[in-house]
Design an enzyme around this catalytic site. Structure first.
Site, PDB file in Angstrom:
ATOM      1  N   ASP A 125       0.841  -1.189   0.000  1.00 54.25           N
ATOM      2  CA  ASP A 125       0.000   0.000   0.000  1.00 54.25           C
ATOM      3  C   ASP A 125       0.878   1.241   0.000  1.00 54.25           C
ATOM      4  OD1 ASP A 125      -2.503   1.253  -0.057  1.00 54.25           O
ATOM      5  OD2 ASP A 125      -2.459   1.590   2.106  1.00 54.25           O
ATOM      6  N   TYR A 127       1.204   5.755  -0.385  1.00 56.63           N
ATOM      7  CA  TYR A 127       0.780   6.963   0.339  1.00 56.63           C
ATOM      8  C   TYR A 127       1.026   8.123  -0.620  1.00 56.63           C
ATOM      9  CZ  TYR A 127       0.810   9.958   4.626  1.00 56.63           C
ATOM     10  OH  TYR A 127       0.556  10.882   5.625  1.00 56.63           O
ATOM     11  N   HIS A 132      -4.045  14.050   0.820  1.00 54.79           N
ATOM     12  CA  HIS A 132      -4.185  13.142   1.973  1.00 54.79           C
ATOM     13  C   HIS A 132      -2.952  13.228   2.878  1.00 54.79           C
ATOM     14  CE1 HIS A 132      -5.123   9.560   4.317  1.00 54.79           C
ATOM     15  NE2 HIS A 132      -3.935   9.066   4.012  1.00 54.79           N
ATOM     16  N   ARG A 141       1.300  15.607  13.020  1.00 58.21           N
ATOM     17  CA  ARG A 141       2.598  16.212  13.346  1.00 58.21           C
ATOM     18  C   ARG A 141       2.590  17.741  13.292  1.00 58.21           C
ATOM     19  NH1 ARG A 141       3.725  11.769  10.215  1.00 58.21           N
ATOM     20  NH2 ARG A 141       3.505  13.038   8.357  1.00 58.21           N
ATOM     21  N   GLU A 198     -10.285   4.045   3.675  1.00 57.42           N
ATOM     22  CA  GLU A 198      -9.417   4.814   2.788  1.00 57.42           C
ATOM     23  C   GLU A 198      -9.851   4.512   1.356  1.00 57.42           C
ATOM     24  OE1 GLU A 198      -5.250   4.254   3.697  1.00 57.42           O
ATOM     25  OE2 GLU A 198      -5.379   5.669   5.371  1.00 57.42           O
ATOM     26  N   GLU A 200      -9.202   4.202  -2.271  1.00 59.13           N
ATOM     27  CA  GLU A 200      -7.991   4.006  -3.073  1.00 59.13           C
ATOM     28  C   GLU A 200      -8.328   3.268  -4.363  1.00 59.13           C
ATOM     29  OE1 GLU A 200      -4.511   2.549  -1.049  1.00 59.13           O
ATOM     30  OE2 GLU A 200      -5.205   3.222   0.920  1.00 59.13           O
ATOM     31  N   ASP A 230      -8.961   0.532   2.025  1.00 61.78           N
ATOM     32  CA  ASP A 230      -7.947   0.138   3.007  1.00 61.78           C
ATOM     33  C   ASP A 230      -8.476   0.492   4.405  1.00 61.78           C
ATOM     34  OD1 ASP A 230      -5.605  -0.361   4.394  1.00 61.78           O
ATOM     35  OD2 ASP A 230      -4.643   1.513   3.776  1.00 61.78           O
ATOM     36  N   ARG A 234      -7.491   3.959  13.221  1.00 59.62           N
ATOM     37  CA  ARG A 234      -6.672   5.158  13.437  1.00 59.62           C
ATOM     38  C   ARG A 234      -6.066   5.226  14.835  1.00 59.62           C
ATOM     39  NH1 ARG A 234      -5.642   6.144   8.330  1.00 59.62           N
ATOM     40  NH2 ARG A 234      -7.484   6.718   7.111  1.00 59.62           N
ATOM     41  N   GLN A 237      -3.243   2.829  14.846  1.00 59.33           N
ATOM     42  CA  GLN A 237      -2.201   3.371  13.960  1.00 59.33           C
ATOM     43  C   GLN A 237      -1.389   4.475  14.636  1.00 59.33           C
ATOM     44  OE1 GLN A 237      -3.870   4.932  10.321  1.00 59.33           O
ATOM     45  NE2 GLN A 237      -1.907   5.484   9.431  1.00 59.33           N
ATOM     46  N   TYR A 241       2.658   3.516  14.770  1.00 59.98           N
ATOM     47  CA  TYR A 241       3.232   3.731  13.436  1.00 59.98           C
ATOM     48  C   TYR A 241       4.684   4.202  13.393  1.00 59.98           C
ATOM     49  CZ  TYR A 241       3.086   8.873  13.024  1.00 59.98           C
ATOM     50  OH  TYR A 241       3.326  10.207  13.152  1.00 59.98           O
ATOM     51  N   LYS A 250      -3.670  -1.741   9.828  1.00 66.14           N
ATOM     52  CA  LYS A 250      -4.051  -1.927   8.430  1.00 66.14           C
ATOM     53  C   LYS A 250      -4.230  -3.397   8.075  1.00 66.14           C
ATOM     54  CE  LYS A 250      -3.139   2.443   7.109  1.00 66.14           C
ATOM     55  NZ  LYS A 250      -3.982   3.277   6.258  1.00 66.14           N
ATOM     56  N   THR A 254      -8.756  -5.464   3.753  1.00 59.18           N
ATOM     57  CA  THR A 254      -8.703  -4.530   2.634  1.00 59.18           C
ATOM     58  C   THR A 254      -9.704  -5.061   1.618  1.00 59.18           C
ATOM     59  OG1 THR A 254      -6.374  -4.014   3.020  1.00 59.18           O
ATOM     60  CG2 THR A 254      -7.235  -3.564   0.823  1.00 59.18           C
ATOM     61  N   THR A 346      -4.541   6.877  -0.223  1.00 57.85           N
ATOM     62  CA  THR A 346      -5.849   7.526  -0.155  1.00 57.85           C
ATOM     63  C   THR A 346      -5.946   8.668  -1.151  1.00 57.85           C
ATOM     64  OG1 THR A 346      -5.887   6.976   2.173  1.00 57.85           O
ATOM     65  CG2 THR A 346      -7.512   8.574   1.420  1.00 57.85           C
ATOM     66  N   GLU A 360     -10.004  12.538   7.622  1.00 58.92           N
ATOM     67  CA  GLU A 360      -9.894  13.871   7.027  1.00 58.92           C
ATOM     68  C   GLU A 360     -11.256  14.575   6.975  1.00 58.92           C
ATOM     69  OE1 GLU A 360      -7.807  11.607   3.788  1.00 58.92           O
ATOM     70  OE2 GLU A 360      -7.122  13.624   3.331  1.00 58.92           O
TER      71      GLU A 360
HETATM   72 MN    MN Z   1      -3.914   3.125   2.553  1.00 58.07          MN
END
Ligand code: MN
Length: 418
Positions: A125, A127, A132, A141, A198, A200, A230, A234, A237, A241, A250, A254, A346, A360
């Site tokens: 997968d 990014y 996104h 962050r 997600e 995708e 996906d 959260r 994650q 992560y 994840k 899927t 995403t 989001e």
């Molecule tokens: Mn994904």
């Protein structure tokens, strides 16, 4: 482009997702019959496994359609991919001389149960959607560090689990996991409370590689595309992560749509990636347009409620194409196999109502999505049914993907309390 007419009248409707121009590949069963390879046309599915057996679809000196999966066709290579499409166009086109012989091998799509269209060899997968990445980076962050310094140079990805990929319609069980507590020394064990989607696109690798390949070679290796959801935990994650990326967040499931839309069907809808904000290293240069103009949407239906579209976007929003991702994937010498699946990352557009995840859309839960009837959603509730849709729309022609659907089932009792 214009519609190519079929003797199956429903396929000639400009809004039909499966005209003769499309011919997507799936695996289906009728009643208690065995899964077989099928091609969607109008409101019907053509049993191509039976067609091959009847001698009406000779692709190789041995059967390629008798395994209940499209992997043998993929492995046979692009010459066979093209021959298959040409023969199907002949059989199903207006004025076909084989109409009488085909009619017994057609079934109403409404009666078909769809299965995984191919055996997933490995799943990666990415990014690669900039909106996104900026949105999530800002939330996790802060705006200053939203895009990691490598993002504009590398299509970032992680190795996922092929075993977790399921076909549209499969229920998705809310997972348990380890979640950050009030401080770093007090994590909790609990059902995921921030379960998400997600939106995708999945690219299917149809030819293997044994060393680094160019972007042009990578594009030639891709067999087709599916919609991909996906599912993402959260809260799990956010705690797990760093520094190696997502892991259990994840790995629950899927979901992919049941029809593989081929590169040939998408060809008229090719478009370019957005302008580069920083020059890419030469190996990532694209020899031509590598994205596609595919309208996408996300629908939510609470249990017993009506479906509401909560996001509309387009695959042309991606910063990196699947061909660039696949080329990058091989740079280390990593061998790619027939049946590998690559998630795009995403797909979020620039606006609030074009975001491809609830994280989001609700901005981390701070601005819940309001549904008709007054219900709100920050993350998924048990019983919610999520539907991803996708279609290319041209001059009186629709190239549809078939829906990618999943319903959230409640978490089981604590699996370790026994
Ligand atoms: Mn994904």
């Amino acid at each position: 482009m214009t519609i190519i007419r079929s003797w199956i009248e429903t396929a000639n409707d400009p809004t039909c997702p499966f005209p003769l121009n499309n011919l997507p590949y799936g695996v289906f069963s009728i009643a208690s019959g065995a899964p077989r390879c099928g091609v969607a046309i109008g409101d019907q599915v053509l049993d191509v496994t039976a067609l091959e057996k009847a001698g009406l679809l000779q692709l190789a000196d041995h059967p390629l359609l008798d395994r209940g999966a499209w992997n043998p066709v993929m492995a046979a290579g692009a010459t066979v991919w093209n021959r298959l499409r040409t023969v199907l166009m002949g059989h199903l086109g207006e004025g076909s001389e084989t109409q009488d012989q085909l009619e017994g091998h057609l079934h109403p799509l409404a009666k078909a149960t769809m299965h995984m269209p191919f055996t997933v060899s490995e799943y990666t997968d990415f990014y690669a959607g900039k909106n996104h990445a900026v949105n999530v980076g800002t939330m996790f962050r802060g705006a200053e560090n939203a895009l990691p310094p490598n993002w504009l140079h590398i299509p970032i990805g992680y190795n996922g689990r092929a075993s977790s990929v399921v076909v549209s319609g499969t229920g998705v069980r809310r997972p348990w996991g380890q979640i950050k507590g009030p401080n770093d020394d007090a994590p909790r064990w609990a059902p995921c409370a921030r379960f998400d989607i997600e939106l995708e696109l999945g690219a299917i690798v149809g030819q293997p590689s044994a060393g680094p390949v160019t972007v042009a070679e990578a594009d030639a290796m891709i067999f087709g595309y599916v919609l991909l959801n996906d599912w993402s935990a959260r809260d799990i994650q956010a705690w797990e992560y760093q520094p190696l990326g997502p892991f259990q967040a994840k790995a629950t499931a899927t979901t992919i749509s049941p029809w593989i839309v081929t590169k040939a069907a998408l060809e008229p809808f090719r478009t370019t990636t957005p302008e580069r904000e920083k020059p890419l290293l030469p190996y990532l240069a694209e020899p031509g347009p590598m994205l596609y103009d595919i309208d996408l949407s996300v629908e939510i239906a609470p249990k017993g409620g009506t479906p509401t579209v909560i996001s509309r976007t387009n695959y042309n929003q991606m910063y990196y194409s699947a061909a660039q991702q696949l080329a990058h994937h091989t740079t280390s010498g990593c061998p790619m196999r027939v049946g590998d699946l690559l998630g795009s990352g995403t797909i979020s557009g620039p606006d609030r109502d074009s975001r491809g995840s609830l994280l989001e859309l609700s901005w981390g839960g701070k601005e819940p999505v309001i549904l008709p009837g007054g219900q709100t959603r920050s993350f998924l509730e048990d019983g919610d049914t999520m539907t991803l849709t996708g279609a290319c729309r041209g001059n009186g022609v629709t190239i549809g993907f078939g829906n990618c659907i999943g319903t959230i089932m409640p978490a089981l009792p604590d699996p370790y309390a026994r």
